[in-house]
Design a protein around this motif. Structure first.
Motif, PDB file in Angstrom:
ATOM      1  N   ILE A   1       0.714  -1.054   0.094  1.00 29.86           N
ATOM      2  CA  ILE A   1       0.166   0.458  -0.074  1.00 29.86           C
ATOM      3  C   ILE A   1       1.151   1.021  -0.047  1.00 29.86           C
ATOM      4  O   ILE A   1       0.415   2.342  -0.773  1.00 29.86           O
ATOM      5  CB  ILE A   1      -1.053   0.008   1.190  1.00 29.86           C
ATOM      6  CG1 ILE A   1      -1.962  -1.100   0.893  1.00 29.86           C
ATOM      7  CG2 ILE A   1      -1.575   1.132   1.615  1.00 29.86           C
ATOM      8  CD1 ILE A   1      -3.000  -0.805   1.884  1.00 29.86           C
TER       9      ILE A   1
ATOM     10  N   LEU B   1       2.207   1.850  -3.470  1.00 32.15           N
ATOM     11  CA  LEU B   1       1.414   2.264  -4.587  1.00 32.15           C
ATOM     12  C   LEU B   1       0.937   3.800  -4.262  1.00 32.15           C
ATOM     13  O   LEU B   1       0.706   4.846  -5.350  1.00 32.15           O
ATOM     14  CB  LEU B   1      -0.182   1.893  -4.109  1.00 32.15           C
ATOM     15  CG  LEU B   1      -1.557   2.037  -4.853  1.00 32.15           C
ATOM     16  CD1 LEU B   1      -0.964   1.911  -6.680  1.00 32.15           C
ATOM     17  CD2 LEU B   1      -2.890   1.127  -4.627  1.00 32.15           C
ATOM     18  N   GLY B   2       1.515   3.975  -2.614  1.00 33.97           N
ATOM     19  CA  GLY B   2       0.755   5.162  -2.434  1.00 33.97           C
ATOM     20  C   GLY B   2       2.496   6.233  -3.137  1.00 33.97           C
ATOM     21  O   GLY B   2       1.769   7.195  -3.524  1.00 33.97           O
TER      22      GLY B   2
ATOM     23  N   ALA C   1      -4.049   5.234   0.978  1.00 36.77           N
ATOM     24  CA  ALA C   1      -2.114   4.816   0.177  1.00 36.77           C
ATOM     25  C   ALA C   1      -1.564   5.808  -0.083  1.00 36.77           C
ATOM     26  O   ALA C   1      -0.138   5.608   0.466  1.00 36.77           O
ATOM     27  CB  ALA C   1      -2.541   4.713  -1.183  1.00 36.77           C
TER      28      ALA C   1
ATOM     29  N   THR D   1      -9.519   5.092  -0.234  1.00 39.32           N
ATOM     30  CA  THR D   1      -8.365   4.240  -0.379  1.00 39.32           C
ATOM     31  C   THR D   1      -7.441   5.101  -1.539  1.00 39.32           C
ATOM     32  O   THR D   1      -6.554   4.862  -0.557  1.00 39.32           O
ATOM     33  CB  THR D   1      -9.065   3.288  -1.250  1.00 39.32           C
ATOM     34  OG1 THR D   1      -9.465   3.403  -2.731  1.00 39.32           O
ATOM     35  CG2 THR D   1      -9.936   1.989  -0.835  1.00 39.32           C
TER      36      THR D   1
ATOM     37  N   THR E   1      -0.117   6.227   4.209  1.00 37.96           N
ATOM     38  CA  THR E   1       0.471   5.443   3.926  1.00 37.96           C
ATOM     39  C   THR E   1       1.968   5.201   3.986  1.00 37.96           C
ATOM     40  O   THR E   1       2.892   5.618   4.638  1.00 37.96           O
ATOM     41  CB  THR E   1      -0.174   4.013   3.901  1.00 37.96           C
ATOM     42  OG1 THR E   1      -1.198   3.542   4.216  1.00 37.96           O
ATOM     43  CG2 THR E   1       0.908   2.613   3.934  1.00 37.96           C
ATOM     44  N   TYR E   2       2.236   5.787   2.215  1.00 34.75           N
ATOM     45  CA  TYR E   2       3.578   6.159   1.883  1.00 34.75           C
ATOM     46  C   TYR E   2       4.074   7.568   2.441  1.00 34.75           C
ATOM     47  O   TYR E   2       5.090   7.543   3.061  1.00 34.75           O
ATOM     48  CB  TYR E   2       3.262   6.946   0.631  1.00 34.75           C
ATOM     49  CG  TYR E   2       4.941   7.448  -0.327  1.00 34.75           C
ATOM     50  CD1 TYR E   2       5.757   6.204   0.130  1.00 34.75           C
ATOM     51  CD2 TYR E   2       4.173   8.550  -0.142  1.00 34.75           C
ATOM     52  CE1 TYR E   2       7.239   6.941  -0.412  1.00 34.75           C
ATOM     53  CE2 TYR E   2       6.208   8.724  -1.018  1.00 34.75           C
ATOM     54  CZ  TYR E   2       7.491   8.357  -1.012  1.00 34.75           C
ATOM     55  OH  TYR E   2       8.435   8.684  -1.571  1.00 34.75           O
TER      56      TYR E   2
END
Length: 331
Positions: free
Chosen positions: A47, A50-51, A170, A166, A173-174
């Motif tokens: 995740i 992706l972020g 993402a 979502t 989270t990054y």
């Protein structure tokens, strides 16, 4: 999807501690052992990756011409080298972009402290007309048209796929993995007496002593995360609420000092080009033309002592971090 830009940061931030005794006065600046992730959005390497792609992808702006990284560039301490970053409308935004370095520990966010979470901060920046100037419906449509994005959102967020929540999860989270690396100051704090020059040690003593920088720049990030009026000559009311409270006017967030040497120009408006200018501003007790009583007091300092202070600040910049740009999926 080819994850060529793998996240190098892991939740635990541990480093080898030398057996030498820790220098006195440095315990308060010890780095934390782990990154604080919310219980509702725990760390996930995929995740976060992706972020990272979303963070660098201009498809998150209305004109597809800028990305989050346009204002928060890792090469410049996760800020912009311009006094005021350029937004989607190709015009300067209101303030100098704040760093998102160590964002997992920063609250509130923005220069004016008007966001309580990274998710809320992202909403405001993405939808602001002078920043990224887009909508989440527009982002969803653009990302859904990209096969790789659609596939990975469905895999990582089963039953939800690409949607506002979502996307924000993402991104946040990054951003929580963006942590300053170990600097020479940390090696000194761990007991290596040779890690920093003598000028930096004198600067650290001044930082904690007569200059009293530590009253606001405290803890391992060197910030108390509070808002202050530091006597800038400005018409920007800063962190004042709506309706305005005069007691909160002209107050801005205390920035952390990690990697500070990469983050010029300085202050909320990018008006001070160098760290020497910043120290002089504080030594004067703010700008004489500010015509108000700021929250800071001046202090006596020589040019040699300013050089020592800067030598100390230079030890807070890590030299080991490398942030490769991700390879973005094609349409």
């Amino acid at each position: 999807m080819r994850w060529k830009a793998a996240i190098a940061v892991v939740p635990l931030l541990l480093w080898a501690v030398q057996s030498l005794a820790q220098p006195a006065g440095l315990e308060a600046f010890k780095r934390p052992a782990a990154v604080p992730f919310p219980e509702a959005a725990p760390y996930s390497r995929e995740i976060a990756t992706l972020g990272k792609m979303l963070f660098f992808d201009p498809r998150l702006s209305g004109g597809r011409n800028i990305s989050c990284s346009s204002c928060h560039n890792p090469s410049f301490g996760w800020e912009s080298p311009a006094p005021k970053a350029i937004g989607a409308a190709n015009k300067p935004v209101r303030r100098h972009a704040p760093t998102i370095l160590n964002a997992a520990w920063i609250t509130p966010l923005f220069r004016g402290g008007h966001a309580d979470s990274l998710e809320e901060q992202a909403i405001q920046s993405i939808t602001a007309p002078d920043e990224m100037n887009t909508t989440f419906d527009g982002i969803k449509a653009r990302l859904t048209a990209v096969h790789e994005y659609k596939t990975w959102f469905e895999r990582l967020f089963p039953g939800r796929g690409i949607r506002k929540k979502t996307i924000l999860t993402a991104l946040a989270t990054y951003e929580r993995t963006i942590v300053s690396g170990v600097a020479s100051f940390d090696r000194w704090a761990s007991g290596d007496a040779t890690a920093v020059p003598e000028a930096a040690k004198r600067g650290f003593a001044l930082f904690n002593g007569r200059a009293n920088c530590v009253s606001c720049h405290s803890g391992w990030m060197f910030t108390d995360n509070q808002l202050y009026d530091i006597g800038m000559q400005t018409t920007d009311l800063g962190g004042g609420p709506t309706p305005p409270d005069p007691k909160r006017n002209y107050r801005f967030k205390t920035p952390g000092l990690r990697n500070i040497t990469l983050r010029a120009p300085y202050m909320h408006d990018g008006s001070l080009p160098s760290l020497r200018d910043v120290v002089r501003h504080y030594a004067r007790g703010g700008a004489a033309k500010a015509a108000r009583t700021p929250d800071i007091e001046g202090f006596a300092v020589t040019e040699e002592e300013i050089t020592d202070l800067i030598a100390f600040l230079q030890t807070l910049t890590d030299t080991e971090s490398n942030v490769p740009s991700p390879i973005l999926p094609a349409n």
